[in-house]
Structures are given as C-alpha cells and as structure tokens.
Design a protein around this motif. Structure first.
Motif, PDB file in Angstrom:
ATOM      1  N   ASP A 138       0.721  -3.023 -13.049  1.00 12.99           N
ATOM      2  CA  ASP A 138       0.824  -2.422 -11.721  1.00 12.99           C
ATOM      3  C   ASP A 138       1.320  -0.975 -11.791  1.00 12.99           C
ATOM      4  OD1 ASP A 138       3.663  -2.478 -11.794  1.00 12.99           O
ATOM      5  OD2 ASP A 138       3.789  -4.323 -10.627  1.00 12.99           O
ATOM      6  N   ASN A 139       1.376  -0.332 -10.634  1.00  8.96           N
ATOM      7  CA  ASN A 139       1.727   1.085 -10.556  1.00  8.96           C
ATOM      8  C   ASN A 139       3.217   1.348 -10.757  1.00  8.96           C
ATOM      9  OD1 ASN A 139       2.334  -0.076  -7.984  1.00  8.96           O
ATOM     10  ND2 ASN A 139       2.383   1.967  -7.091  1.00  8.96           N
ATOM     11  N   GLN A 140       4.028   0.296 -10.875  1.00  7.81           N
ATOM     12  CA  GLN A 140       5.468   0.483 -11.115  1.00  7.81           C
ATOM     13  C   GLN A 140       5.854   0.062 -12.529  1.00  7.81           C
ATOM     14  OE1 GLN A 140       7.819  -1.357  -8.021  1.00  7.81           O
ATOM     15  NE2 GLN A 140       7.077   0.063  -6.462  1.00  7.81           N
ATOM     16  N   GLY A 141       4.872  -0.119 -13.393  1.00  9.42           N
ATOM     17  CA  GLY A 141       5.140  -0.455 -14.792  1.00  9.42           C
ATOM     18  C   GLY A 141       5.244  -1.946 -15.071  1.00  9.42           C
ATOM     19  N   GLY A 142       5.059  -2.776 -14.069  1.00  9.19           N
ATOM     20  CA  GLY A 142       5.100  -4.222 -14.274  1.00  9.19           C
ATOM     21  C   GLY A 142       3.809  -4.725 -14.869  1.00  9.19           C
ATOM     22  N   SER A 143       3.866  -5.858 -15.535  1.00  9.05           N
ATOM     23  CA  SER A 143       2.676  -6.455 -16.109  1.00  9.05           C
ATOM     24  C   SER A 143       2.922  -7.939 -16.362  1.00  9.05           C
ATOM     25  CB  SER A 143       2.283  -5.770 -17.410  1.00  9.05           C
ATOM     26  OG  SER A 143       3.291  -5.931 -18.379  1.00  9.05           O
ATOM     27  N   ASP A 144       1.837  -8.659 -16.571  1.00  4.14           N
ATOM     28  CA  ASP A 144       1.915 -10.075 -16.927  1.00  4.14           C
ATOM     29  C   ASP A 144       0.603 -10.458 -17.598  1.00  4.14           C
ATOM     30  OD1 ASP A 144       2.978 -12.595 -17.200  1.00  4.14           O
ATOM     31  OD2 ASP A 144       3.128 -13.017 -15.069  1.00  4.14           O
ATOM     32  N   SER A 145       0.627 -11.526 -18.364  1.00  2.58           N
ATOM     33  CA  SER A 145      -0.600 -12.022 -18.993  1.00  2.58           C
ATOM     34  C   SER A 145      -0.473 -13.519 -19.216  1.00  2.58           C
ATOM     35  CB  SER A 145      -0.852 -11.310 -20.320  1.00  2.58           C
ATOM     36  OG  SER A 145       0.156 -11.603 -21.254  1.00  2.58           O
ATOM     37  N   LEU A 146      -1.625 -14.162 -19.348  1.00  9.00           N
ATOM     38  CA  LEU A 146      -1.674 -15.597 -19.562  1.00  9.00           C
ATOM     39  C   LEU A 146      -2.930 -15.936 -20.341  1.00  9.00           C
ATOM     40  CD1 LEU A 146      -0.451 -18.431 -18.912  1.00  9.00           C
ATOM     41  CD2 LEU A 146      -1.927 -18.451 -16.896  1.00  9.00           C
ATOM     42  N   SER A 147      -2.791 -16.805 -21.323  1.00 12.20           N
ATOM     43  CA  SER A 147      -3.927 -17.318 -22.075  1.00 12.20           C
ATOM     44  C   SER A 147      -4.210 -18.736 -21.617  1.00 12.20           C
ATOM     45  CB  SER A 147      -3.642 -17.309 -23.573  1.00 12.20           C
ATOM     46  OG  SER A 147      -3.522 -16.000 -24.037  1.00 12.20           O
ATOM     47  N   SER A 148      -5.490 -19.099 -21.624  1.00 11.16           N
ATOM     48  CA  SER A 148      -5.893 -20.433 -21.194  1.00 11.16           C
ATOM     49  C   SER A 148      -7.146 -20.830 -21.956  1.00 11.16           C
ATOM     50  CB  SER A 148      -6.157 -20.438 -19.691  1.00 11.16           C
ATOM     51  OG  SER A 148      -6.535 -21.726 -19.254  1.00 11.16           O
ATOM     52  N   ALA A 149      -7.294 -22.125 -22.204  1.00 10.72           N
ATOM     53  CA  ALA A 149      -8.484 -22.621 -22.885  1.00 10.72           C
ATOM     54  C   ALA A 149      -9.597 -22.869 -21.869  1.00 10.72           C
ATOM     55  CB  ALA A 149      -8.164 -23.908 -23.628  1.00 10.72           C
ATOM     56  N   ILE A 150     -10.826 -22.593 -22.277  1.00  8.95           N
ATOM     57  CA  ILE A 150     -11.985 -22.874 -21.439  1.00  8.95           C
ATOM     58  C   ILE A 150     -12.232 -24.377 -21.490  1.00  8.95           C
ATOM     59  CG2 ILE A 150     -14.469 -22.497 -21.149  1.00  8.95           C
ATOM     60  CD1 ILE A 150     -14.061 -19.750 -22.526  1.00  8.95           C
ATOM     61  N   LYS A 151     -12.470 -24.954 -20.325  1.00  5.66           N
ATOM     62  CA  LYS A 151     -12.736 -26.396 -20.245  1.00  5.66           C
ATOM     63  C   LYS A 151     -14.209 -26.654 -20.049  1.00  5.66           C
ATOM     64  CE  LYS A 151      -8.198 -27.512 -18.530  1.00  5.66           C
ATOM     65  NZ  LYS A 151      -7.389 -28.185 -17.570  1.00  5.66           N
ATOM     66  N   THR A 172       0.803  -1.223   0.000  1.00  4.57           N
ATOM     67  CA  THR A 172       0.000   0.000   0.000  1.00  4.57           C
ATOM     68  C   THR A 172       0.839   1.278   0.000  1.00  4.57           C
ATOM     69  OG1 THR A 172      -0.070   0.139   2.412  1.00  4.57           O
ATOM     70  CG2 THR A 172      -1.806  -1.133   1.339  1.00  4.57           C
ATOM     71  N   GLY A 173       2.055   1.188   0.487  1.00  5.68           N
ATOM     72  CA  GLY A 173       2.896   2.371   0.646  1.00  5.68           C
ATOM     73  C   GLY A 173       2.791   2.962   2.040  1.00  5.68           C
ATOM     74  N   ALA A 174       1.983   2.343   2.902  1.00  9.53           N
ATOM     75  CA  ALA A 174       1.785   2.847   4.259  1.00  9.53           C
ATOM     76  C   ALA A 174       2.585   2.061   5.314  1.00  9.53           C
ATOM     77  CB  ALA A 174       0.302   2.795   4.615  1.00  9.53           C
ATOM     78  N   ARG A 175       3.009   0.856   4.959  1.00  6.94           N
ATOM     79  CA  ARG A 175       3.755   0.038   5.933  1.00  6.94           C
ATOM     80  C   ARG A 175       5.211   0.481   6.026  1.00  6.94           C
ATOM     81  NH1 ARG A 175       4.430  -5.540   6.165  1.00  6.94           N
ATOM     82  NH2 ARG A 175       5.251  -5.497   4.055  1.00  6.94           N
ATOM     83  N   LYS A 176       5.792   0.244   7.194  1.00  7.24           N
ATOM     84  CA  LYS A 176       7.211   0.547   7.395  1.00  7.24           C
ATOM     85  C   LYS A 176       8.009  -0.746   7.485  1.00  7.24           C
ATOM     86  CE  LYS A 176       6.724   4.941   9.768  1.00  7.24           C
ATOM     87  NZ  LYS A 176       7.046   5.711  10.977  1.00  7.24           N
ATOM     88  N   ASP A 177       9.229  -0.701   6.986  1.00  5.19           N
ATOM     89  CA  ASP A 177      10.159  -1.819   7.109  1.00  5.19           C
ATOM     90  C   ASP A 177      10.544  -1.922   8.584  1.00  5.19           C
ATOM     91  OD1 ASP A 177      12.885  -3.065   7.319  1.00  5.19           O
ATOM     92  OD2 ASP A 177      12.570  -3.297   5.149  1.00  5.19           O
ATOM     93  N   LYS A 178      10.417  -3.113   9.154  1.00  7.39           N
ATOM     94  CA  LYS A 178      10.686  -3.295  10.587  1.00  7.39           C
ATOM     95  C   LYS A 178      12.150  -3.060  10.950  1.00  7.39           C
ATOM     96  CE  LYS A 178       6.866  -6.443  11.335  1.00  7.39           C
ATOM     97  NZ  LYS A 178       6.443  -7.797  11.701  1.00  7.39           N
ATOM     98  N   LYS A 179      13.052  -3.337  10.024  1.00  9.85           N
ATOM     99  CA  LYS A 179      14.480  -3.171  10.302  1.00  9.85           C
ATOM    100  C   LYS A 179      14.946  -1.728  10.141  1.00  9.85           C
ATOM    101  CE  LYS A 179      15.724  -7.882   9.071  1.00  9.85           C
ATOM    102  NZ  LYS A 179      16.493  -8.746   8.172  1.00  9.85           N
ATOM    103  N   THR A 180      14.528  -1.064   9.073  1.00  4.89           N
ATOM    104  CA  THR A 180      15.024   0.283   8.794  1.00  4.89           C
ATOM    105  C   THR A 180      14.101   1.392   9.280  1.00  4.89           C
ATOM    106  OG1 THR A 180      13.969   0.405   6.605  1.00  4.89           O
ATOM    107  CG2 THR A 180      16.180  -0.556   6.714  1.00  4.89           C
ATOM    108  N   GLY A 181      12.824   1.091   9.451  1.00  2.00           N
ATOM    109  CA  GLY A 181      11.866   2.108   9.863  1.00  2.00           C
ATOM    110  C   GLY A 181      11.371   2.972   8.712  1.00  2.00           C
ATOM    111  N   LYS A 182      11.885   2.725   7.503  1.00  2.00           N
ATOM    112  CA  LYS A 182      11.454   3.504   6.337  1.00  2.00           C
ATOM    113  C   LYS A 182      10.205   2.890   5.717  1.00  2.00           C
ATOM    114  CE  LYS A 182      16.082   5.068   5.132  1.00  2.00           C
ATOM    115  NZ  LYS A 182      17.123   5.090   4.099  1.00  2.00           N
ATOM    116  N   LYS A 183       9.382   3.752   5.096  1.00  4.20           N
ATOM    117  CA  LYS A 183       8.172   3.270   4.434  1.00  4.20           C
ATOM    118  C   LYS A 183       8.530   2.387   3.242  1.00  4.20           C
ATOM    119  CE  LYS A 183       4.565   6.467   5.618  1.00  4.20           C
ATOM    120  NZ  LYS A 183       3.499   7.317   5.118  1.00  4.20           N
ATOM    121  N   ILE A 184       7.761   1.326   3.073  1.00  9.55           N
ATOM    122  CA  ILE A 184       7.906   0.449   1.915  1.00  9.55           C
ATOM    123  C   ILE A 184       7.127   1.111   0.779  1.00  9.55           C
ATOM    124  CG2 ILE A 184       7.395  -1.835   0.967  1.00  9.55           C
ATOM    125  CD1 ILE A 184       7.512  -2.871   3.910  1.00  9.55           C
ATOM    126  N   PRO A 185       7.740   1.344  -0.379  1.00  6.74           N
ATOM    127  CA  PRO A 185       7.056   2.025  -1.474  1.00  6.74           C
ATOM    128  C   PRO A 185       5.811   1.272  -1.945  1.00  6.74           C
ATOM    129  CG  PRO A 185       9.389   1.687  -1.994  1.00  6.74           C
ATOM    130  CD  PRO A 185       9.108   0.967  -0.727  1.00  6.74           C
TER     131      PRO A 185
END
Length: 104
Positions: free
Chosen positions: A91-104, A28-41
């Motif tokens: 996603d919000n960082q430019g990542g993407s994926d796709s998959l095709s599948s046949a209907i059974k 979410t961007g609201a959590r903090k890293d437990k070790k560093t205390g910095k927000k996780i993007p």
C-alpha cells in the motif's frame, strides 16, 4: 499466515481461477472525519501481484478509487492441482502482506 488475505484457487480444464479477498481500509484521502472535521489520510493498496512457480501471472495497480476490503478474481493457464500460488499486496503507506495457497 497472512491476516489480511483470503484466497481460493481452483484448476479446471487447464485454467486456474483465483479468488481473493483482502482486508484493507482503502481510504481515498478525500473523506473527512465526522468528529474532528479533518481529512482522513489516504491509505490504499497500490499493487497486487500473483505468482505461480516464480512467474508473475497477474499484476494490478490500484489507486484510492477501489472500495474497502477489495475482492479480486482472475484466471490464468498453466497451473496444476497442488501447485503453489502466492498473492501479495503493498500500500501507499509502506504496508504489505502476502499469502501462499495450493491450487485445488
């Protein structure tokens, strides 16, 4: 083959049920890293699209409020056994994926 998507699609009585599991951290961007205390993007899926025969049958627009490794299930009419469906996400960082599948 998509590394982050697992999909199943079954047709029964003219209705196709699609079930998909996507592997993604969904930060979410609201959590903090437990070790560093910095927000996780923020890093989350923004859009999921499913197409059947080139036509969009489902679109979902998400934000950071969706849990890690999201699961989605939906139904649409008009699919037949053996038809291909394609599920994709971006996603919000430019990542993407796709998959095709046949209907059974």
């Amino acid at each position: 083959m998509a590394k982050s998507i697992k999909i199943r699609a079954k047709e029964k009585g003219g209705v196709t049920t699609v079930k998909a599991l996507m592997t993604h951290p969904m930060e979410t961007g609201a959590r903090k890293d437990k070790k560093t205390g910095k927000k996780i993007p923020a890093h989350f899926i923004q859009e999921v699209v499913c197409k059947h025969k080139g036509n969009t049958v489902m679109t979902a627009e998400w934000s950071g409020g969706v849990s890690k490794n999201p699961y989605i299930s939906f139904k649409f009419s008009g699919g037949a056994k053996g038809d291909e469906i394609e599920l994709s996400w971006s996603d919000n960082q430019g990542g993407s994926d796709s998959l095709s599948s046949a209907i059974k």
